[in-house]
Enzyme design. Structure first.
Site, short mmCIF file in Angstrom:
data_model
loop_
_atom_site.label_atom_id
_atom_site.label_comp_id
_atom_site.label_asym_id
_atom_site.label_seq_id
_atom_site.Cartn_x
_atom_site.Cartn_y
_atom_site.Cartn_z
N SER A 1 44.18 46.38 44.16
CA SER A 1 43.80 45.48 43.06
C SER A 1 44.61 45.62 41.79
O SER A 1 44.47 44.80 40.87
CB SER A 1 42.31 45.66 42.73
N SER B 1 41.99 42.38 42.62
CA SER B 1 40.95 41.87 41.77
C SER B 1 41.29 41.92 40.29
O SER B 1 40.63 41.26 39.49
CB SER B 1 39.67 42.67 41.99
N LYS C 1 40.29 45.38 31.85
CA LYS C 1 39.59 44.68 32.92
C LYS C 1 38.09 44.78 32.64
O LYS C 1 37.62 45.84 32.19
CB LYS C 1 39.94 45.35 34.26
#
Lengths: 485, 95, 486
Positions: C175, C151, C76
Site C-alpha cells: 500500500s 491503499s 494518511k
C-alpha cells in the site's frame, strides 16, 4: 439401587494483585467511578496496542512454582473472539495453546485430616472483562469498563475431585496459595476469585466420564459446595428417571439454591482462537524462573509440615494455623513473642479466633496485635497471671483499656499471688469463716472430700480477687483441712 | 472449496455483520473464488514447517507494573454514541 | 515551491527564501484549487497547519530549527491525530475525533513539521486502487482516468500532484509501494517493527508498517530518521538505534550484488514495464553493480497466504467497531444483536465486509488448520526464500507492479484486484523492507522499480535508490495536472 460417583473439575479465575492492568497502565483499584480507570487500550480504541505487565508474568510464574508446575520456556497469547458489551475489543486476550504455567499439583486436606493431591492441568494469563449494569437506564444496560484488562490467572484443574467437599477444599487450597504468595487479595466478595465448576456423575466403577454441566461464576466456598450438591442431585435424578444430562452452561442462584440453564447465551459459539499479532511470544529463561523460585515465600503445605515437626503441633492445629497467611503470620508473631508454640496455638485458636468470629472480623482488622497477644501469653507462661485473669486481660486489650498486657495486669491488680504466707493467711481466714463447711468436710468419707474442697478453693480465689495461684491454693487447702480431720 | 449461502450467513453472524439474503448470495460467489485461491496453499509441502506468526523472531518485552494512565473518561466519551452517568449504554442485555 | 523536494525546501527555509507560513499558505491554496478534482484529502487542517507553520517560523527565528522544522506534509487518514477526524476511509469512523496522536504523528509534530491534512485511502487500508474509500475514489494526477493505486492512494496522488512535498503512508501488502509506483514517486516500506504502529488504525497487525512517500529517496531518508525508532507502547516495535539515514547515502554501488528474482519477470508482467525495469537494471550495472538471476520459489503462494492471514487478523481487529464506545451506531437498535449487526453493516463498505467474512470463515472451527495454520507455514517458507536469496545477493530488484496504473473501474472483480499485488505482498509476509522508485513511463503512466533488502537494510535500500536518482531523472518528471496553477 445404582451407586453414583461425582466427578468435578474447577476453573478458578484469580485476579492478580498488580497495580496496573495486564496490558495497559490504567489502575486496577476496586470501586472507582465508572469508566474512570478505562484507558484507550482498555476501551479498545483504534490503533492502540497492548504491552504486557511484568508483575502479571511474575505472579503467574510464582503460582506455577507454588504448585510445583512446569514453567514452559515459551508462552503465547491468543485472541478469543466474541461479541459482548463488556468486551471492548470484540476479543479477549488469553492463552489457549501455550499457557504460562504447565501441569502441577495442589494438596488438599479434608475434614478427617486426610490429604489428597489434585492435578492442575495448566494455568494461563488473560484479561478480565468489564461489567454490565442492569439497573434501568430507560430500558438500556450500562457498561463500566474499569475492570476490563485486569489481569486474571485462570487455573484449570484435572477432573480429580469426587465430592463437593473436595471441591471446596481445593478452592480453599488455591485461595491459600495465592494469598500466601501475595499475588491476589483473594477477596471473593469483590470478585477477586471466581470459579467455573464442571460437574458430571457416572455409575460407580465406570471409567468413562458422564456428560458434564458447567456452572459459571460461583463466587464463594459455600456456594461451590451447595451448587455442586444441587447439580449432582439434579443429574442423578435425571439419569435415574431415564433422562440424559445435556452438556451446557448453568448458573447457580444462591437465593433459590439451585442451578439454572443459561440457554439464552448458549448459541453455537466459535471463538476463532488465533495467536495475537500485537503480542510476541513470552520467553522466560532459567535465570528468571530460578530467581523467582528462590524468593518464593514458605507455602501452606510447607508451613503445615514445619508447624508439626518443629513446633510439635498436632496435625489439626497445624492445618488451622496455616490455612491463611494472615492466620499463620499472626500465630507465628504470638509464638515468637511468648516463646511457647503450644500455648500460642491454644490462644490463637481459642480466645482470639472465637472473639474474631463473634465480632465478624478478619485478622487484619483485629484490635489486638500479635505482639500484644504474645505478651499476654508470656505472662500466662511465666505464671504472672492465671488463666482466668488472662481472659480478663484479653478482653481489656480487645476493648482498648490498655496498650499492653502488663499495663492492664498492673492497673487491675491481676498479678497472681504465689506468696505462700499470703495464701495461707487467706485460707486460714476462709476456714475460720466457714465452720459449717469445715464440719461437713470432716464428717465426710475421705473419698468424698476431694469434691468438697471446691467450695473452699472458690472462697479463697474470691478473697484474692482471682489472683491466687489455683494449684497452690488447692494444695495448701488440702493440707490444712486434712490436718483438721 | 465451494461455499453455501448458510456458510456466509454463519460467518456474518459470528462477525455480527447484518447481511440480507441478496448480500449473502452476492458474497457466496466472491468468497468461493477467494477460497479457491487460498486452496492453492494445499499444494505446498509444509511438513515439519513451524507456523510463522510474526515476521521477526522477537520476544515480548515486559512493561513495569506502574499506573501511568489518568482518568480521561470525559475525553474518550466525547466519541461515544450513548452514555449516561459515565456508563456506555447498549440495548438491554438479558442474562 | 510546490515542485521542490523536502530537502530543497529545508534549504530554502533555512536560507530565508520564504517562511513556513508562506509555503503552507501556498500549498493550502493549491489544495483548494486542485483537490476537488483529485480527491486526495479527506480532511484539510488549514488552521492547525498555519499555527504549526507560525510556530516553526518562530522556532527558526529563535535559532531552534531542526532539519524538518517548518516542512509541510500530509498524513494518511489511518494515523490518529488528536482533535482531528481520523476516518480510515470509512463511514464507520466518519465521526471519530481521535483523542490521541499516533506515535509517528507525535514525532513529526515534535520535529516541527506542518501537517496539511489527512489523505484519502481505501477503507481500513483494504484495496489496491483507492476505489474502496467512503469518501470516493482518488484520481491519478498523471491520468485522471487512472487509479492512483492503494491503499495509500491519497498520499501518493497528493505528492505527485505537488499538493504536498511528502506524506506518510502505510503498507500491509504493497500500500505504499504500489501507489508510489503508479504515481511516479518514491515510497519506502520499512522493516516490520522499524516504525511504531501505536495510534495507526490496525488492518493486519503482523503485516502493517508505516513509511514515507516523497519525491526522492533522500527525502524518504530524512523522514524515516524522524519516524523510526523503538516505542514502548508497541510490543512489536524493535529496540534498535535509528541511524541518520540521509548521512548514509553517499556509498558507491561498485561491487553491489543485485539479484533479479526470475518469478518477478514471468507471465502477467506487462512487456513495457519489463523493459523499463531491465533498462533501470542496466543503469545499476553502469554504476558498478553486478546482476544475477535468483529464485524465490514460493512467490506464487504469497497472494493466497496473504489473503488468509490478513483477513483473519482484520476480522478480529475490526471487531472493536461495534457502535458502543465510538464510531457509527445505527438508529434505534431494537436489541443488542441489532445494534451490532446494523451498525457494522451500515458502517463498513463492501471490500471490508468481504475480508471480515473471509477472515471469520477461515478462522472458524474446522477450517483453521487448513487455512490459517497452513498460511502461516507457507509464510515461513516465503521468508526463507528471501533469507536464502540474501545469502547470495545484497538487494533484489524487480517491478513494483505488473502493469502501470490501471483505469478507474477496470478491476471490478476482487480476485483480479488481489493479483495486482503479486510483487509487493510477499515482502510484508517476510517483514523485509522495500522501496519503489520511479523508473520509466508507459503511455504517460509511471513505472516503479522495486528494490528489496534484508531486515533492517533501510540504509542500503535508500542509498541504492538514491544513487539511481543521481543519474536518472524519472523522479523529477511531473504530471501535467496542476501545472497551470504553478
Amino acid at each position: 439401587m445404582m451407586q453414583w460417583e461425582t466427578v468435578i473439575g474447577l476453573e478458578v479465575h484469580v485476579q492478580l494483585a498488580t497495580r496496573s492492568k495486564i496490558f495497559s497502565g490504567a489502575s486496577t483499584a476496586f470501586g472507582a467511578e465508572p469508566n474512570s480507570q478505562a484507558c484507550a487500550v482498555d476501551l479498545g480504541m483504534p490503533g492502540v496496542l497492548p504491552v504486557l505487565n511484568e508483575s502479571a508474568v511474575a505472579m503467574a510464574v510464582q503460582f506455577g512454582l507454588g504448585i510445583d508446575a512446569e514453567i514452559p520456556e515459551v508462552s503465547i497469547f491468543d485472541r478469543k473472539n466474541y461479541f459482548y458489551p463488556d468486551l471492548p475489543k470484540g476479543y479477549q486476550t488469553s492463552q489457549m495453546y501455550h499457557p504460562i504455567v504447565g501441569p502441577g499439583e495442589v494438596e488438599i486436606t479434608l475434614d478427617d485430616g486426610e490429604t489428597k493431591r489434585i492435578r492442575v492441568h495448566h494455568a494461563h494469563l488473560e484479561e478480565d472483562a468489564g461489567k454490565s449494569l442492569h439497573e434501568d437506564f430507560h430500558g438500556m444496560t450500562g457498561v463500566d469498563l474499569n475492570r476490563a484488562g485486569t489481569p486474571l490467572l485462570e487455573i484449570v484443574s484435572e477432573p480429580d475431585m469426587r465430592s463437593a467437599k473436595e471441591a471446596a477444599a481445593y478452592l480453599k487450597a488455591i485461595h491459600s496459595i495465592v494469598t500466601y504468595l501475595g499475588i491476589s487479595d483473594g477477596n471473593m466478595a469483590e470478585g477477586s476469585m471466581r470459579c467455573d465448576v464442571n460437574v458430571s456423575v457416572r455409575p460407580k466403577g465406570q471409567e468413562a466420564f458422564g456428560t458434564r454441566a458447567e456452572i459459571k461464576n460461583v463466587n464463594s466456598f459455600r456456594f461451590v459446595e451447595r451448587a455442586i450438591a444441587f447439580e449432582v442431585e439434579r443429574q442423578v435424578e435425571l439419569l435415574e428417571d431415564g433422562g440424559k444430562v445435556v452438556q451446557e452452561t448453568r448458573l447457580y442462584d444462591p437465593d433459590a439454591d439451585e442451578t439454572r440453564s443459561m440457554r439464552t447465551k448458549e448459541e453455537a459459539n466459535d471463538y476463532r482462537y488465533f495467536p495475537c499479532p500485537d503480542l510476541l511470544p513470552v520467553v522466560l529463561d532459567d535465570a528468571y524462573v530460578d530467581h523467582l523460585r528462590t524468593s518464593l515465600p514458605e507455602l501452606p503445605a510447607e508451613k503445615r509440615a514445619r508447624f508439626q515437626s518443629e513446633l510439635g503441633l498436632s496435625a489439626y492445629d497445624a492445618g488451622v494455623l496455616s490455612a491463611t497467611r494472615a492466620m499463620a503470620d499472626f500465630f507465628e508473631g504470638v509464638k515468637d513473642v511468648c516463646g511457647d508454640a503450644k500455648l500460642a496455638a491454644n490462644w490463637v485458636q481459642g480466645e482470639f479466633a472465637g472473639r474474631l468470629n463473634k465480632e465478624g472480623l478478619d485478622i487484619a482488622s483485629s484490635p489486638v496485635s500479635a505482639t500484644q497477644l504474645g505478651e499476654l501469653v508470656a505472662r500466662v507462661k511465666d505464671e504472672t497471671i492465671n488463666g482466668k485473669a488472662a481472659k480478663q486481660v484479653f478482653a481489656a486489650l480487645w476493648d482498648g483499656e490498655g496498650d499492653s498486657a502488663d499495663a492492664i495486669i498492673e492497673a487491675k491488680g491481676l498479678k497472681q499471688v504465689t506468696d505462700t504466707g499470703a495464701i495461707e493467711a487467706m485460707i486460714d481466714q476462709v476456714i475460720a469463716d466457714s465452720p459449717v463447711q469445715v464440719a461437713q468436710y470432716r464428717d465426710a468419707e475421705p473419698d468424698k472430700r476431694g469434691k468438697m474442697i471446691g467450695y473452699f478453693v472458690g472462697q479463697v480465689m474470691k478473697a484474692s480477687r482471682g489472683t491466687a495461684n489455683p494449684q497452690q491454693v488447692n494444695g495448701l487447702l488440702k493440707e490444712k483441712l486434712d490436718a483438721l480431720c | 472449496m465451494a461455499l453455501e449461502p448458510q456458510d456466509v450467513q454463519r460467518a456474518a453472524h459470528l462477525a455480527r455483520l447484518g447481511l440480507d439474503d441478496n448480500d449473502a448470495d452476492r458474497y457466496v460467489d466472491d468468497l468461493t473464488r477467494i477460497l479457491e485461491m487460498a486452496d492453492q496453499l494445499q499444494a505446498v509441502d509444509t511438513d515439519g514447517v513451524a507456523p510463522l506468526a510474526h515476521p521477526l523472531d522477537a520476544t515480548q518485552r515486559l512493561r513495569a507494573d506502574e499506573v501511568t494512565e489518568t482518568d480521561q473518561r470525559e475525553r474518550f466519551q466525547r466519541n461515544a454514541p450513548a452514555v449516561e452517568n459515565g456508563l456506555y449504554l447498549v440495548p438491554r442485555v438479558v442474562e | 515551491m510546490h515542485d521542490m523536494t523536502l530537502t530543497e525546501l529545508a534549504r530554502a527555509l533555512e536560507a530565508g527564501e520564504f517562511t513556513s507560513r508562506q509555503l503552507t499558505e501556498s500549498l493550502l491554496e493549491r489544495i483548494e484549487h486542485l483537490d476537488g478534482e483529485l480527491n486526495s484529502f479527506i480532511s484539510v487542517t488549514a488552521e492547525q497547519a498555519l499555527a504549526a507553520a507560525d510556530a516553526a517560523d518562530d522556532a527558526r527565528t529563535r535559532g531552534e530549527a531542526g532539519p524538518l522544522t517548518g516542512l509541510p506534509l500530509a498524513l494518511k487518514d489511518i494515523f490518529c491525530t488528536e482533535g482531528v477526524k481520523t476516518s480510515c476511509g470509512s463511514k464507520m469512523l466518519d465521526n471519530f475525533i481521535a483523542p490521541y496522536d499516533a506515535n509517528v504523528v507525535e514525532k513529526l509534530k515534535a520535529a516541527g513539521t506542518v501537517s496539511l491534512g489527512k489523505t484519502n485511502m481505501d477503507e481500513f487500508a483494504m484495496g489496491s486502487s483507492n476505489e474502496n474509500s467512503h469518501y470516493g475514489p482518488v484520481k491519478n494526477p498523471w491520468d485522471l482516468s487512472a487509479v492512483p493505486g492503494g491503499s495509500s492512494g491519497g498520499s501518493a496522488a497528493a505528492v505527485a500532484a505537488g499538493l504536498v512535498p511528502a506524506a506518510l503512508g502505510t503498507d500491509t501488502g504493497g500500500s505504499i509501494r504500489q501507489p508510489a509506483a503508479f504515481c511516479g514517486i518514491t515510497g519506502l516500506k520499512p522493516t516490520y517493527g522499524r516504525v511504531s504502529r501505536y495510534g495507526m488504525v490496525a488492518y493486519a497487525s503482523s503485516l502493517d508498517q508505516a513509511g514515507p512517500m516523497a519525491r526522492t529517496a533522500e527525502d524518504c531518508a530524512l523522514l524515516l530518521s524522524a519516524i523510526a525508532g523503538h516505542d514502548l507502547r508497541d510490543s512489536t516495535s524493535v529496540a534498535r538505534g535509528v541511524p541518520d539515514y540521509r548521512a548514509e547515502l553517499g556509498t558507491s554501488l561498485s561491487g553491489l550484488k543485485i539479484g533479479l528474482p526470475k518469478e518477478y519477470f514471468g507471465d502477467g508482467l506487462d512487456p513495457a514495464v519489463e523493459s523499463a525495469i531491465r533498462e533501470a537494471v542496466k543503469v545499476y550495472e553502469s554504476l558498478g553493480a553486478t546482476v544475477q538471476e535468483v529464485s524465490l520459489p514460493h512467490t506464487h503462494h504469497a497472494i493466497p497466504a496473504y489473503y488468509v492471514i490478513a483477513p483473519a487478523e482484520a476480522s478480529s481487529n475490526l471487531s472493536r467497531y461495534d457502535g458502543v464506545r465510538f464510531g457509527h451506531r445505527c438508529d434505534a437498535p431494537k436489541d443488542l444483536e441489532d445494534l451490532y449487526k446494523r451498525s457494522r453493516a451500515e458502517g463498513f463498505g463492501d471490500e471490508v465486509k468481504r475480508r471480515i467474512l473471509i477472515g471469520t470463515h477461515t478462522l472458524s472451527e474446522g477450517f483453521f488448520d487448513a487455512y490459517y495454520k497452513k498460511a502461516q507455514q507457507v509464510r515461513r517458507l516465503i521468508r526463507q526464500d528471501f533469507m536464502d536469496a540474501f545469502e547470495e545477493v545484497d538487494v533484489l530488484m524487480g517491478p513494483s507492479t505488473p502493469t502501470p496504473a490501471f483505469d478507474l473501474g477496470a478491476n471490478k472483480d476482487p480476485v483480479s484486484m488481489y493479483l495486482q499485488d503479486i510483487y509487493t505482498i510477499a515482502i510484508n509476509l517476510a517483514g523485509i523492507p522495500g522501496i519503489s522508485v520511479p523508473a520509466g513511463n508507459v503511455d504517460g503512466r509511471p513505472v516503479g522499480l522495486q528494490i528489496l533488502g534484508p531486515h533492517f537494510a533501510e540504509s542500503q535500500l535508500l542509498n541504492v535508490a538514491h544513487q539511481f536518482q543521481q543519474v536518472t531523472d524519472w523522479h523529477q518528471q511531473r504530471p501535467a495536472f496542476g501545472k497551470e496553477n504553478a
